[in-house]
Design a protein around this motif. Sequence first.
Motif, PDB file in Angstrom:
ATOM      1  N   ILE A  62      13.274   7.779  -0.494  1.00 47.52           N
ATOM      2  CA  ILE A  62      12.402   8.190  -1.595  1.00 47.52           C
ATOM      3  C   ILE A  62      10.926   7.978  -1.221  1.00 47.52           C
ATOM      4  CG2 ILE A  62      14.075   7.899  -3.453  1.00 47.52           C
ATOM      5  CD1 ILE A  62      12.944   5.103  -3.942  1.00 47.52           C
ATOM      6  N   ARG A  63      10.630   8.049   0.073  1.00 53.15           N
ATOM      7  CA  ARG A  63       9.245   7.925   0.507  1.00 53.15           C
ATOM      8  C   ARG A  63       8.426   9.092  -0.037  1.00 53.15           C
ATOM      9  NH1 ARG A  63      10.603   6.321   6.702  1.00 53.15           N
ATOM     10  NH2 ARG A  63      10.415   4.060   6.504  1.00 53.15           N
ATOM     11  N   SER A  64       7.170   8.814  -0.347  1.00 53.69           N
ATOM     12  CA  SER A  64       6.264   9.858  -0.819  1.00 53.69           C
ATOM     13  C   SER A  64       4.839   9.468  -0.488  1.00 53.69           C
ATOM     14  CB  SER A  64       6.400  10.068  -2.330  1.00 53.69           C
ATOM     15  OG  SER A  64       5.941   8.922  -3.029  1.00 53.69           O
ATOM     16  N   GLN A  65       3.962  10.453  -0.447  1.00 55.34           N
ATOM     17  CA  GLN A  65       2.549  10.169  -0.191  1.00 55.34           C
ATOM     18  C   GLN A  65       1.963   9.343  -1.326  1.00 55.34           C
ATOM     19  OE1 GLN A  65       1.134  11.285   2.775  1.00 55.34           O
ATOM     20  NE2 GLN A  65      -0.454   9.822   2.233  1.00 55.34           N
ATOM     21  N   PHE A  66       2.379   9.670  -2.546  1.00 57.03           N
ATOM     22  CA  PHE A  66       1.904   8.897  -3.701  1.00 57.03           C
ATOM     23  C   PHE A  66       2.323   7.436  -3.575  1.00 57.03           C
ATOM     24  CE2 PHE A  66       2.794   6.997  -7.846  1.00 57.03           C
ATOM     25  CZ  PHE A  66       1.550   7.100  -8.448  1.00 57.03           C
ATOM     26  N   GLY A  67       3.576   7.213  -3.174  1.00 56.81           N
ATOM     27  CA  GLY A  67       4.055   5.847  -3.027  1.00 56.81           C
ATOM     28  C   GLY A  67       3.293   5.078  -1.972  1.00 56.81           C
ATOM     29  N   ALA A  68       2.958   5.744  -0.858  1.00 58.72           N
ATOM     30  CA  ALA A  68       2.178   5.092   0.195  1.00 58.72           C
ATOM     31  C   ALA A  68       0.796   4.714  -0.323  1.00 58.72           C
ATOM     32  CB  ALA A  68       2.060   6.013   1.400  1.00 58.72           C
ATOM     33  N   HIS A  69       0.172   5.629  -1.078  1.00 60.49           N
ATOM     34  CA  HIS A  69      -1.144   5.330  -1.649  1.00 60.49           C
ATOM     35  C   HIS A  69      -1.053   4.196  -2.667  1.00 60.49           C
ATOM     36  CE1 HIS A  69      -2.687   8.531   0.604  1.00 60.49           C
ATOM     37  NE2 HIS A  69      -2.718   9.487  -0.300  1.00 60.49           N
ATOM     38  N   LEU A  70      -0.023   4.247  -3.508  1.00 61.18           N
ATOM     39  CA  LEU A  70       0.137   3.207  -4.528  1.00 61.18           C
ATOM     40  C   LEU A  70       0.326   1.838  -3.881  1.00 61.18           C
ATOM     41  CD1 LEU A  70       0.516   2.413  -7.507  1.00 61.18           C
ATOM     42  CD2 LEU A  70       2.963   2.862  -7.223  1.00 61.18           C
ATOM     43  N   ALA A 105     -10.440  -6.854   2.135  1.00 57.60           N
ATOM     44  CA  ALA A 105      -9.081  -6.411   1.811  1.00 57.60           C
ATOM     45  C   ALA A 105      -9.102  -5.049   1.135  1.00 57.60           C
ATOM     46  CB  ALA A 105      -8.398  -7.442   0.913  1.00 57.60           C
ATOM     47  N   ILE A 106     -10.084  -4.842   0.256  1.00 55.77           N
ATOM     48  CA  ILE A 106     -10.217  -3.540  -0.404  1.00 55.77           C
ATOM     49  C   ILE A 106     -10.556  -2.459   0.614  1.00 55.77           C
ATOM     50  CG2 ILE A 106     -11.610  -2.217  -2.043  1.00 55.77           C
ATOM     51  CD1 ILE A 106     -11.880  -4.842  -3.658  1.00 55.77           C
ATOM     52  N   LEU A 107     -11.475  -2.760   1.540  1.00 57.11           N
ATOM     53  CA  LEU A 107     -11.845  -1.795   2.587  1.00 57.11           C
ATOM     54  C   LEU A 107     -10.654  -1.490   3.484  1.00 57.11           C
ATOM     55  CD1 LEU A 107     -15.380  -3.116   3.623  1.00 57.11           C
ATOM     56  CD2 LEU A 107     -14.856  -1.017   2.364  1.00 57.11           C
ATOM     57  N   ARG A 108      -9.911  -2.530   3.853  1.00 53.40           N
ATOM     58  CA  ARG A 108      -8.751  -2.346   4.727  1.00 53.40           C
ATOM     59  C   ARG A 108      -7.692  -1.466   4.060  1.00 53.40           C
ATOM     60  NH1 ARG A 108      -4.997  -1.414   7.817  1.00 53.40           N
ATOM     61  NH2 ARG A 108      -3.828  -2.923   9.031  1.00 53.40           N
ATOM     62  N   SER A 109      -7.425  -1.741   2.786  1.00 52.65           N
ATOM     63  CA  SER A 109      -6.421  -0.961   2.066  1.00 52.65           C
ATOM     64  C   SER A 109      -6.883   0.477   1.866  1.00 52.65           C
ATOM     65  CB  SER A 109      -6.129  -1.618   0.709  1.00 52.65           C
ATOM     66  OG  SER A 109      -5.591  -2.913   0.885  1.00 52.65           O
ATOM     67  N   THR A 110      -8.164   0.665   1.582  1.00 52.19           N
ATOM     68  CA  THR A 110      -8.697   2.012   1.403  1.00 52.19           C
ATOM     69  C   THR A 110      -8.664   2.788   2.710  1.00 52.19           C
ATOM     70  OG1 THR A 110     -10.163   1.192  -0.352  1.00 52.19           O
ATOM     71  CG2 THR A 110     -10.685   3.345   0.607  1.00 52.19           C
ATOM     72  N   ALA A 111      -8.981   2.115   3.818  1.00 53.20           N
ATOM     73  CA  ALA A 111      -8.983   2.774   5.126  1.00 53.20           C
ATOM     74  C   ALA A 111      -7.604   3.305   5.490  1.00 53.20           C
ATOM     75  CB  ALA A 111      -9.474   1.805   6.199  1.00 53.20           C
ATOM     76  N   ARG A 112      -6.564   2.628   5.019  1.00 54.34           N
ATOM     77  CA  ARG A 112      -5.196   3.058   5.326  1.00 54.34           C
ATOM     78  C   ARG A 112      -4.851   4.378   4.646  1.00 54.34           C
ATOM     79  NH1 ARG A 112      -0.777  -1.340   4.498  1.00 54.34           N
ATOM     80  NH2 ARG A 112       0.407   0.241   5.639  1.00 54.34           N
ATOM     81  N   LEU A 113      -5.635   4.754   3.642  1.00 54.08           N
ATOM     82  CA  LEU A 113      -5.409   6.027   2.969  1.00 54.08           C
ATOM     83  C   LEU A 113      -5.941   7.198   3.780  1.00 54.08           C
ATOM     84  CD1 LEU A 113      -6.470   5.008  -0.655  1.00 54.08           C
ATOM     85  CD2 LEU A 113      -4.177   4.996   0.320  1.00 54.08           C
ATOM     86  N   ASP A 114      -6.790   6.904   4.757  1.00 49.83           N
ATOM     87  CA  ASP A 114      -7.432   7.948   5.567  1.00 49.83           C
ATOM     88  C   ASP A 114      -6.886   7.895   6.989  1.00 49.83           C
ATOM     89  OD1 ASP A 114      -9.034   9.758   6.829  1.00 49.83           O
ATOM     90  OD2 ASP A 114     -10.888   8.596   6.656  1.00 49.83           O
ATOM     91  N   PRO A 115      -6.098   8.881   7.403  1.00 49.23           N
ATOM     92  CA  PRO A 115      -5.524   8.879   8.755  1.00 49.23           C
ATOM     93  C   PRO A 115      -6.578   8.867   9.858  1.00 49.23           C
ATOM     94  CG  PRO A 115      -4.436  10.519   7.369  1.00 49.23           C
ATOM     95  CD  PRO A 115      -5.642  10.036   6.618  1.00 49.23           C
ATOM     96  N   ALA A 116      -7.780   9.340   9.541  1.00 46.07           N
ATOM     97  CA  ALA A 116      -8.842   9.389  10.548  1.00 46.07           C
ATOM     98  C   ALA A 116      -9.665   8.106  10.613  1.00 46.07           C
ATOM     99  CB  ALA A 116      -9.764  10.579  10.271  1.00 46.07           C
ATOM    100  N   SER A 117      -9.344   7.138   9.772  1.00 43.07           N
ATOM    101  CA  SER A 117     -10.126   5.905   9.738  1.00 43.07           C
ATOM    102  C   SER A 117     -10.027   5.160  11.065  1.00 43.07           C
ATOM    103  CB  SER A 117      -9.636   5.006   8.606  1.00 43.07           C
ATOM    104  OG  SER A 117     -10.271   3.751   8.651  1.00 43.07           O
ATOM    105  N   LYS A 118     -11.120   4.528  11.454  1.00 47.49           N
ATOM    106  CA  LYS A 118     -11.156   3.748  12.690  1.00 47.49           C
ATOM    107  C   LYS A 118     -10.814   2.275  12.453  1.00 47.49           C
ATOM    108  CE  LYS A 118     -14.507   6.761  15.006  1.00 47.49           C
ATOM    109  NZ  LYS A 118     -15.813   6.838  15.683  1.00 47.49           N
ATOM    110  N   VAL A 119     -10.556   1.921  11.205  1.00 48.79           N
ATOM    111  CA  VAL A 119     -10.187   0.543  10.886  1.00 48.79           C
ATOM    112  C   VAL A 119      -8.724   0.332  11.239  1.00 48.79           C
ATOM    113  CG1 VAL A 119      -9.913  -1.163   9.062  1.00 48.79           C
ATOM    114  CG2 VAL A 119     -11.907   0.346   9.070  1.00 48.79           C
TER     115      VAL A 119
END
Length: 226
Positions: A62-70, A105-119
Amino acid sequence: MNSSNFFYRLIYPNLANITSVLGVLPLFLLFTENGFQYLIPLIIYNNIMDDLDGILAAKLNIRSQFGAHLDNVCDAVAHGMIALAVGVHFGGVVLVVAALAAGAAILRSTARLDPASKVKGSPTNELMRHLLFILLLAPLLDIDPYWFLALAFICHAVTMVSSFAIPGMIRSRANTATKVVLVNIALVVAWLASSLTLMIALAFFLTYFYGVYRGMTDERKIVLES
């Protein structure tokens, strides 16, 4: 809609998402009167729920993009709350660096939403585990956790937003559901069996610092070769 259809159409596809949210909700206890006494079980609870949502998503397909973002949003909220709760409790320098770590932690979690992030830095959950071990070890070793907590916050505030990956940490090596369960059992054992706390804590601390060393070394090689 009968109860069976309701479950399979609405509940079942969102079991992982529900687990993600349930991992955050009880953390409000940290900000009640004398709420800090719940910190250790809440860190372990949040770690278990954070891992469980991923296991459910994979096992139930039941993987989903929404679930990954959540999941990333819940990590940012939960780990920011825990960091700030520790900071408020101890105050002073710990509060300042805890706020920095919460921001990281907020920056790290937000960066994971962007596949192009360098973090590519350390997971926010690793900071939570280190806080847990410091607070467990302090009474056992009869030490003041104040500066150890400050050091943990400073280190993770940097490594969470680093541009290099940090390999070799215990949780990152847990690539099956069984291994993930064993990691969480180790946290519970560290809490309940004081004779094993130091050994388990050292395993997590040493693999973290070795991972940072490896990551910095690999990054330096890349820079020199480019």
